[in-house]
Design an enzyme around this catalytic site. Structure first.
Site, PDB file in Angstrom:
ATOM      1  N   LYS A 169       0.815  -1.207   0.000  1.00  0.00           N
ATOM      2  CA  LYS A 169       0.000   0.000   0.000  1.00  0.00           C
ATOM      3  C   LYS A 169       0.859   1.271   0.000  1.00  0.00           C
ATOM      4  CE  LYS A 169      -4.318  -1.942   1.309  1.00  0.00           C
ATOM      5  NZ  LYS A 169      -3.951  -3.275   0.957  1.00  0.00           N
ATOM      6  N   GLU A 253      -4.148   4.699   7.721  1.00  0.00           N
ATOM      7  CA  GLU A 253      -4.409   5.983   7.082  1.00  0.00           C
ATOM      8  C   GLU A 253      -5.571   6.682   7.784  1.00  0.00           C
ATOM      9  OE1 GLU A 253      -5.145   4.862   3.063  1.00  0.00           O
ATOM     10  OE2 GLU A 253      -7.285   4.522   3.364  1.00  0.00           O
ATOM     11  N   HIS A 288     -16.729  -3.026   6.930  1.00  0.00           N
ATOM     12  CA  HIS A 288     -15.810  -2.752   5.813  1.00  0.00           C
ATOM     13  C   HIS A 288     -15.824  -3.843   4.753  1.00  0.00           C
ATOM     14  CE1 HIS A 288     -14.447   0.429   8.383  1.00  0.00           C
ATOM     15  NE2 HIS A 288     -14.125  -0.441   9.318  1.00  0.00           N
ATOM     16  N   GLU A 328      -9.523   1.793  -6.566  1.00  0.00           N
ATOM     17  CA  GLU A 328     -10.568   2.145  -5.615  1.00  0.00           C
ATOM     18  C   GLU A 328     -10.350   3.553  -5.074  1.00  0.00           C
ATOM     19  OE1 GLU A 328     -11.594  -0.759  -2.771  1.00  0.00           O
ATOM     20  OE2 GLU A 328     -11.441  -2.436  -4.177  1.00  0.00           O
ATOM     21  N   GLU A 341      -6.548   2.293  -2.972  1.00  0.00           N
ATOM     22  CA  GLU A 341      -5.756   1.117  -3.291  1.00  0.00           C
ATOM     23  C   GLU A 341      -6.099   0.603  -4.677  1.00  0.00           C
ATOM     24  OE1 GLU A 341      -6.614  -2.051  -0.601  1.00  0.00           O
ATOM     25  OE2 GLU A 341      -8.759  -2.058  -1.000  1.00  0.00           O
ATOM     26  N   ASN A 343      -6.650  -3.114  -6.449  1.00  0.00           N
ATOM     27  CA  ASN A 343      -6.787  -4.564  -6.312  1.00  0.00           C
ATOM     28  C   ASN A 343      -6.319  -5.178  -7.617  1.00  0.00           C
ATOM     29  OD1 ASN A 343      -7.974  -5.250  -3.659  1.00  0.00           O
ATOM     30  ND2 ASN A 343      -9.565  -3.831  -4.334  1.00  0.00           N
ATOM     31  N   ARG A 394     -24.513 -10.321  -2.055  1.00  0.00           N
ATOM     32  CA  ARG A 394     -23.757 -11.474  -1.581  1.00  0.00           C
ATOM     33  C   ARG A 394     -24.587 -12.202  -0.532  1.00  0.00           C
ATOM     34  NH1 ARG A 394     -17.500  -9.339  -1.088  1.00  0.00           N
ATOM     35  NH2 ARG A 394     -17.588  -7.788  -2.757  1.00  0.00           N
ATOM     36  N   ARG A 589     -63.427 -28.996  26.547  1.00  0.00           N
ATOM     37  CA  ARG A 589     -62.455 -28.752  27.608  1.00  0.00           C
ATOM     38  C   ARG A 589     -62.599 -29.714  28.775  1.00  0.00           C
ATOM     39  NH1 ARG A 589     -60.381 -27.272  32.090  1.00  0.00           N
ATOM     40  NH2 ARG A 589     -62.419 -27.387  33.097  1.00  0.00           N
ATOM     41  N   ASP A 590     -63.558 -29.488  29.649  1.00  0.00           N
ATOM     42  CA  ASP A 590     -63.588 -30.245  30.900  1.00  0.00           C
ATOM     43  C   ASP A 590     -63.809 -31.733  30.671  1.00  0.00           C
ATOM     44  OD1 ASP A 590     -63.309 -30.444  33.605  1.00  0.00           O
ATOM     45  OD2 ASP A 590     -65.377 -29.934  34.096  1.00  0.00           O
ATOM     46  N   ALA A 591     -64.572 -32.079  29.639  1.00  0.00           N
ATOM     47  CA  ALA A 591     -64.817 -33.502  29.372  1.00  0.00           C
ATOM     48  C   ALA A 591     -63.516 -34.233  29.088  1.00  0.00           C
ATOM     49  CB  ALA A 591     -65.791 -33.649  28.202  1.00  0.00           C
ATOM     50  N   HIS A 592     -62.691 -33.644  28.205  1.00  0.00           N
ATOM     51  CA  HIS A 592     -61.447 -34.369  27.902  1.00  0.00           C
ATOM     52  C   HIS A 592     -60.393 -34.168  28.987  1.00  0.00           C
ATOM     53  CE1 HIS A 592     -58.833 -31.032  26.405  1.00  0.00           C
ATOM     54  NE2 HIS A 592     -59.912 -30.524  25.850  1.00  0.00           N
ATOM     55  N   GLN A 593     -60.543 -33.122  29.814  1.00  0.00           N
ATOM     56  CA  GLN A 593     -59.659 -33.022  30.978  1.00  0.00           C
ATOM     57  C   GLN A 593     -59.910 -34.209  31.901  1.00  0.00           C
ATOM     58  OE1 GLN A 593     -59.503 -29.295  33.125  1.00  0.00           O
ATOM     59  NE2 GLN A 593     -59.002 -30.310  35.040  1.00  0.00           N
ATOM     60  N   ARG A 662     -59.553 -18.984  37.752  1.00  0.00           N
ATOM     61  CA  ARG A 662     -59.367 -19.350  39.147  1.00  0.00           C
ATOM     62  C   ARG A 662     -59.190 -18.120  40.033  1.00  0.00           C
ATOM     63  NH1 ARG A 662     -55.059 -23.774  37.015  1.00  0.00           N
ATOM     64  NH2 ARG A 662     -56.511 -25.480  36.584  1.00  0.00           N
ATOM     65  N   ASP A 696     -62.918 -19.810  43.205  1.00  0.00           N
ATOM     66  CA  ASP A 696     -61.719 -19.883  44.034  1.00  0.00           C
ATOM     67  C   ASP A 696     -61.692 -21.251  44.694  1.00  0.00           C
ATOM     68  OD1 ASP A 696     -59.379 -18.523  45.483  1.00  0.00           O
ATOM     69  OD2 ASP A 696     -60.587 -19.316  47.139  1.00  0.00           O
ATOM     70  N   LYS A 759     -70.659 -24.782  41.185  1.00  0.00           N
ATOM     71  CA  LYS A 759     -69.613 -25.610  40.565  1.00  0.00           C
ATOM     72  C   LYS A 759     -69.377 -26.829  41.451  1.00  0.00           C
ATOM     73  CE  LYS A 759     -64.698 -25.417  39.268  1.00  0.00           C
ATOM     74  NZ  LYS A 759     -64.819 -26.281  38.091  1.00  0.00           N
ATOM     75  N   HIS A 789     -72.973 -26.854  37.360  1.00  0.00           N
ATOM     76  CA  HIS A 789     -71.930 -27.708  36.796  1.00  0.00           C
ATOM     77  C   HIS A 789     -71.713 -28.886  37.728  1.00  0.00           C
ATOM     78  CE1 HIS A 789     -67.938 -28.818  35.141  1.00  0.00           C
ATOM     79  NE2 HIS A 789     -67.585 -28.969  36.406  1.00  0.00           N
ATOM     80  N   HIS A 791     -69.979 -33.295  37.865  1.00  0.00           N
ATOM     81  CA  HIS A 791     -69.296 -34.432  37.238  1.00  0.00           C
ATOM     82  C   HIS A 791     -70.120 -35.676  37.507  1.00  0.00           C
ATOM     83  CE1 HIS A 791     -65.295 -32.617  36.160  1.00  0.00           C
ATOM     84  NE2 HIS A 791     -65.812 -31.667  36.945  1.00  0.00           N
ATOM     85  N   THR A 926     -58.870 -27.268  41.972  1.00  0.00           N
ATOM     86  CA  THR A 926     -57.520 -26.767  41.693  1.00  0.00           C
ATOM     87  C   THR A 926     -57.380 -25.309  42.136  1.00  0.00           C
ATOM     88  OG1 THR A 926     -57.474 -28.189  39.751  1.00  0.00           O
ATOM     89  CG2 THR A 926     -55.784 -26.494  39.889  1.00  0.00           C
TER      90      THR A 926
END
Length: 1197
Positions: A169, A253, A288, A328, A341, A343, A394, A589-593, A662, A696, A759, A789, A791, A926
């Site tokens: 250089k 430089e 750069h 350049e 420079e 190249n 690129r 929900r609750d049925a398959h839980q 809850r 609750d 409940k 509600h 069971h 729960t």
């Protein structure tokens, strides 16, 4: 036909300079059998030129530039020869050449391509006529050019002397000064010690820029603005330059602020003719290194262009330049430019010049090396014109989301963008290619060409969007941001462009959904289910048939329309005024839980949802969210609960949705800050939730009131619930008598509930008790809708609900027949049939209930691994003795069977009853039911009686949930805590008085959002942050899973749970209009050295494979440990690479930010710093060790 003859026959058609060259070539040709050809031709510069045709070219390089040169050779009929390192033996460039030879056996990857003696030896052994250096490696080494010539081989490039001068250089600057070209102030010679650099900076001031004295391309380049950084930056730059070019000398430089980087392409022949091919703008740079290049430079003043190109030619003539090169310049804001420079080689970005000028630079290089002149090639300045605009991007294997860290690995998928105006120059870009850490991260160069900059950018944008690269990260998202920025499109660029626009570095990560799903399926095939299966049963091979749905696009409006149009109060009034019994369906929900451990997936809910919307629109509500579904969906089903809510709301717009809240516990198992509960309700309503059953676990009024307030503020329907236990019809049970429930109901009504709910979570509400309780509530609150509600654990659920309806209940809960009974809710069909012909008859017919039930009868078989009937064969009236809630009953039974205690389950149930009485006969739902269950298991496992517990409480270590209950962490039980047992269990721990959540500091949503986005990227939504606030660990693990495996919720349930069979075809619709087709082909029998097993698929008809770590097999292999992602004590490797320096020692204290180790990959060095202050407990790496991204480097205490 020889190589040269072949080229001659093709020359006119394949060269950019046209047919006129052919007669000139022929006039100077000799018979093909002659090995050399020399002729002296007099040109306008009166220099003699030896003309010798080139028949073979060895490329002393790799990757895309090697292939670029091979292609030029093939078009010219020249034999192409490749060299390759041991690490490149599978690389594409060696396959593209006519011949290829291994070099550098035993050497480091880069050193192999810097091995001059061996390269020369290969050339001589295989009768090579010429060597092309490409760019990088040896391309700017004058000693290499000289060695090539000394060996009697031609060097395709400038003379060794010119390469030496331009590579130095200092000499290049001196040449520029002598030629009258303006320069930037800098050092007089190469600098090799940091002390010299410090002196220069002290004498000339800052900022300065360090540059590799013997190389370019941004390698070994650093800008320094502070004197205290000079020494460190010099060492890094010098080390990087030495690794890239074999010499660590630096040139220093002054740094020009905010310049444009303009370079002029020149071409000279051996007769002294020199032309320019105009300029390129390379101002879009990062660290750069050029990222995007444009030809010609946009908005460049023609006068400046003329002066700059003239200076470039003047300098080239001064040094006697021949062949291709680049001069350049830096162009400042005032229009002044400075030479920086030359190249002396081909540039990476030569492609854009080729596109706009039509000149093949590589073929021109070869022709010039043969001895042809520019006039003979019709490359005189007057003939060279610019046509349109070209852009080069690129595409690199760097991760823009991680500071452009190099990424390595196997390209699993590669699909390129092509079409009119697009050119691709690549080498590693194909499926199966291995991207190593040893070389440059360039994957492919994409070049667009069009009439102007905006049009060219549009083509480039389109092409990049067509790319699909999987397996390694790329910078394509970043490139797209650059291409779409208005400053770029306007062409107003400088080298600060990227630094001044940080938004360019903000982007959503690529989704990569198909490949992630393949990785998930491969994981299941190799390592088994990711969701623990509760039994040995397998999912059925069945696709549940969805009953026909009316073709009408919009379903009949239901109760939700009243709610949306008139609000919660009017909705409640309409419900109370309705003469018939209304039903809430718990199937979703609750049925398959209760029956399937809460494992039913959104996938199966979505399939039946349109039927529900159209055929069951008269439902009061659908219970489909909240409670256990929230954490289970993330923890076991690997899906987002919010996305479930959103998806079902879209499919069922007409029926109100109902969830369990809850109280102060929201949908968790602990207390949360008040702002979490309020924010949760707000988001739930926003995403489609309508009715909140607020309860609750202890009927603790302060907790209930908080939930009521939060729901009301969010605009939801408040359905305050009384959790029922005991037996109001039994006068001997006095703790929870009728008066208790009536007083609680009055408090809830006074608090502003819209609907009052009873409940009965364990199914304890007998028919006569239902009649007594509901009649009393109706008499006390005649205008309040009542919802019941229960069971069906005892089998009396239908009778109880019918009795409640007769007593004045407005709504009861049911589950569709095939999902009802036992610990689930009473049968939908049974209730409907029982009320037919009465005043309370529902709006439903048995036919539609039967169709609904048929779907779930089939769908239930998909969840056989979680089927409660594996252990629970029928209803059981002993629930009235132990009072175990429905969902908990099946879970406890599963646990007993899994521990081999199935025959002893009656003892567990007895222990549950004892534990309940020890705790004071509490409400059990729960999370209070978990307290009782944990104590019961503790007693059963340790063979403790109630008396034992009371007498030995001070010496026993109780389950955490029991201690927390006794402290008051979930509230205050009716009647208070049992003493002295409470004091004995707490052992001096202070109790909590009042509502527990009231003592908690507000959750910082803003900080959590920042933290999560930093960890998981920009796709983190407000709902994700809420999931994290409720379940931080579960949510974090889910986000990590989602990042790795993608939308697994789109797979059908059997494939999700246990994976496909080999040879099986299956599909996944990842979004509307995008369906992926898969076929499982094979699982490899052998492991890789890293313990990976390859799994083969077809995806949309294309072969794909993924590598999965075999978790069992790797136990016998030594694998470097990984840093735990969220463990702040672990320092992991931020990128793949080699350890080149360790700067610390074990047992030493370090401060945050202290440099620990230096890594090197793809010629980039990175300092890994201490993320926290602490003592170095262990260093897990050694110098020279090769690491993968995420490998554990250091543990800090």
């Amino acid at each position: 036909m020889g190589y040269y003859s072949t080229w001659l026959a093709k020359a006119a058609a394949s060269t950019p300079w046209g047919n006129g060259v052919t007669s000139k070539i022929r006039s100077r040709c000799i018979p093909a059998c002659s090995p050399y050809f020399t002729t002296n031709v007099r040109h306008k510069h009166s220099q003699k030129v030896d003309y010798r045709p080139i028949k073979s070219v060895l490329v002393a390089n790799r990757g895309e530039i090697a292939i670029r040169i091979f292609r030029a050779c093939t078009e010219l009929g020249i034999r192409s020869v490749a060299i390759y390192s041991e690490q490149d033996k599978m690389h594409m460039h060696r396959q593209k050449a006519d011949e290829s030879y291994l070099i550098g056996r035993g050497l480091e990857p880069v050193q192999a391509y810097l091995n001059i003696p061996e390269i020369i030896q290969v050339a001589k052994e295989h009768n090579i006529d010429a060597i092309h250096p490409g760019y990088g490696f040896l391309s700017e080494r004058s000693d290499f050019a000289q060695a090539v010539i000394d060996a009697g081989v031609r060097f395709i490039g400038p003379s060794p002397e010119v390469v030496r001068k331009m590579g130095d250089k200092v000499e290049a600057r001196e040449a520029a000064i002598a030629a009258g070209v303006p320069i930037v102030p800098g050092t007089d010679g190469p600098v090799t010690h940091s002390e010299e650099a410090i002196r220069f900076c002290q004498n000339h001031g800052l900022p300065v820029i360090f540059k590799a004295a013997y190389g370019g391309g941004g390698r070994g380049m650093r800008v320094v603005r502070k004197l205290e950084d000079v020494e460190e930056m010099f060492k890094l730059a010098s080390s990087e330059a030495k690794a890239a070019f074999g010499n660590g000398a630096m040139f220093i430089e002054k740094f020009v602020e905010r310049p444009r980087h303009i370079e002029v392409q020149i071409l000279g022949d051996q007769a002294g003719n020199i032309v320019h091919l105009y300029e390129r703008d390379c101002s879009v740079q990062r660290r750069h290194q050029k990222v995007v290049e444009i030809a010609p430079a946009p908005n460049l003043d023609p006068k400046i262009r003329d002066r700059m190109t003239a200076d470039a030619i003047k300098l080239a003539q001064h040094v006697g330049y021949s062949n291709a090169g680049t001069v350049e310049f830096l162009l400042d804001q005032s229009g002044n430019y400075f030479f920086i420079e030359v190249n002396a080689r081909l540039q990476v970005e030569h492609t854009v010049t080729e596109e706009v000028t039509g000149v093949d630079l590589v073929q021109s290089q070869i022709k010039i090396a043969e001895g042809m002149t520019l006039p003979e090639l019709q490359l005189e300045q007057k003939n060279i014109e610019v046509d349109g605009c070209a852009i080069q991007c690129r595409v690199t294997t760097e991760d823009p989301a991680k500071g452009f860290q190099p990424d390595t690995g196997r390209i699993e998928v590669f699909r390129s963008g092509e079409g009119m105006g697009i050119r691709l120059d690549g080498a590693s870009a194909f499926a199966g290619a291995i991207i190593s850490p040893y070389y440059d991260s360039l994957l492919v160069k994409v070049i667009s060409h069009a009439k102007d900059l905006p049009t060219s950018a549009a083509k480039m944008d389109r092409a990049l969007r067509e790319f699909r690269v999987r397996g390694v990260k790329t910078n394509i998202p970043f490139l797209l941001n650059v291409l779409e920025h208005q400053r770029f499109l306007a062409g107003t660029l400088d080298t600060n462009f990227l630094d001044e626009h940080p938004q360019l570095f903000t982007f959503l990560p690529q989704q990569n959904r198909a490949q992630k799903i393949l990785n998930y399926v491969g994981e299941v095939l190799v390592n088994g289910p990711t969701t623990p299966l509760a039994t040995g049963l397998k999912p059925a091979v069945v696709v549940p048939v969805v009953p026909s749905t009316p073709a009408a696009p919009d379903p009949t409006s239901g109760w939700r329309k009243i709610l949306l149009d008139q609000g919660p109060a009017a909705f409640a009034a309409a419900v109370r005024a309705h003469p018939k019994l209304l039903l809430m369906d718990t199937t979703l929900r609750d049925a398959h839980q209760s029956l399937l451990a809460t494992r039913v997936r959104t996938y199966d809910l979505e399939r039946i949802a349109p039927f529900v919307a159209h055929r069951l629109s008269g439902l009061y509500s659908l219970e489909n969210w909240g409670g256990a579904t929230f954490d289970v969906s993330m923890r076991f089903l690997h899906e987002c609960p919010w996305e479930r809510l959103i998806a079902l709301r879209k499919l069922i717009p007409n029926v109100p949705f109902q969830m369990l809240l809850r109280g102060a516990n929201a949908v968790g198992y602990t207390n949360y800050p008040d702002n979490v509960v309020f924010k949760f309700c707000e988001l739930a309503v926003r995403n489609g939730m309508d009715i909140f059953r607020v309860f609750d676990s202890l009927n603790y009024l302060p907790n209930l009131l908080l939930g009521i307030e939060a729901v009301a503020k969010a605009g939801g329907v408040v359905e305050a619930a009384i959790s029922y236990t005991g037996d109001v019809f039994d006068p001997s049970k006095t703790k929870y008598d009728l008066n208790y429930y009536l007083q609680l109901a009055s408090a809830l009504v006074d608090a502003g509930t819209h609907v009052l709910c009873v409940k009965d979570m364990a199914g304890l509400l007998k028919p006569q008790a239902a009649q007594l309780l509901i009649s009393a509530l109706r008499a006390q609150h005649p205008t309040m809708p009542i919802h019941v509600h229960t069971h069906d654990t005892s089998g009396a659920g239908v009778a109880s609900m019918l009795e409640a309806a007769r007593a004045g209940a407005d709504i009861v809960d049911v589950a569709v027949d095939s999902m009802s009974g036992m610990t689930s809710q009473p049968s939908f069909g049974a209730i409907v049939a029982s009320l037919q012909g009465t005043e309370q008859a529902t709006e439903f017919g048995l036919e539609e209930v039967s169709l609904y039930s048929s779907y779930w009868e089939q769908a239930r078989t998909l969840y056989a691994p979680f089927e409660c009937t594996t252990t629970l064969k029928s209803g059981t009236a002993d629930v009235y003795l132990h009072e175990i809630p429905g969902g908990q009953y099946t879970n406890l039974q599963f646990q007993a069977y899994s521990l081999g205690l199935g025959s002893q389950f009656h003892k567990v149930k007895a222990a549950y009853a004892e534990a309940n009485m020890l705790l004071g006969d509490i409400i059990k739902v729960t999370p209070s039911s978990k307290v009782v269950g944990d104590l019961a298991q503790f007693m059963a496992q340790n063979k403790l009686t109630s008396k034992d517990v009371e007498e030995r409480a001070e010496e026993l270590s109780f389950p955490k949930s029991v201690v927390e209950f006794m402290r008051g962490e979930i509230g205050q039980p009716h009647g208070g805590f049992p003493e002295p047992l409470r004091s004995k269990i707490l052992k001096g721990l202070p109790g909590i008085e009042g509502r527990p959540g009231a003592q908690l500091a507000s959750f910082d949503f803003e900080a959590a959002t920042v933290d999560l986005k930093e960890k998981f990227g920009g796709r983190i939504r407000e709902e994700d942050v809420m999931s994290y606030a409720l379940y931080p660990n579960v949510a974090t693990e889910f986000f990590e899973f989602r990042d790795v495996y993608g939308p697994v919720d789109k797979l059908d349930t059997r494939i999700f749970l246990v994976g496909p069979k080999v040879g099986e075809e299956f599909e996944a619709t990842i979004e509307k209009g995008k369906t992926l087709s898969f076929k499982t082909l094979a699982v490899a029998a052998d492991l890789t050295k890293n313990g990976l097993r390859e799994v083969f698929f077809e995806l949309n008809g294309q072969l794909r494979s993924v590598f999965i770590r075999d978790k069992e097999a790797v136990k016998e292999l030594h694998i470097h440990p990984k840093a735990e992602k969220n463990n702040k004590k672990h320092v992991g490797s931020p990128m793949p690479g080699s350890v080149i320096e360790i700067r610390v020692e074990e047992d030493k204290h370090v401060e945050k930010g202290t440099p620990l180790v230096v890594l090197s990959a793809m010629k980039m060095e990175m300092i890994v710093q201490a993320p926290v202050s602490g003592t170095l407990k262990a260093i897990h790496v050694t110098k020279g060790m090769k690491l993968e991204a995420g490998d554990l480097i250091i543990t800090i205490e």
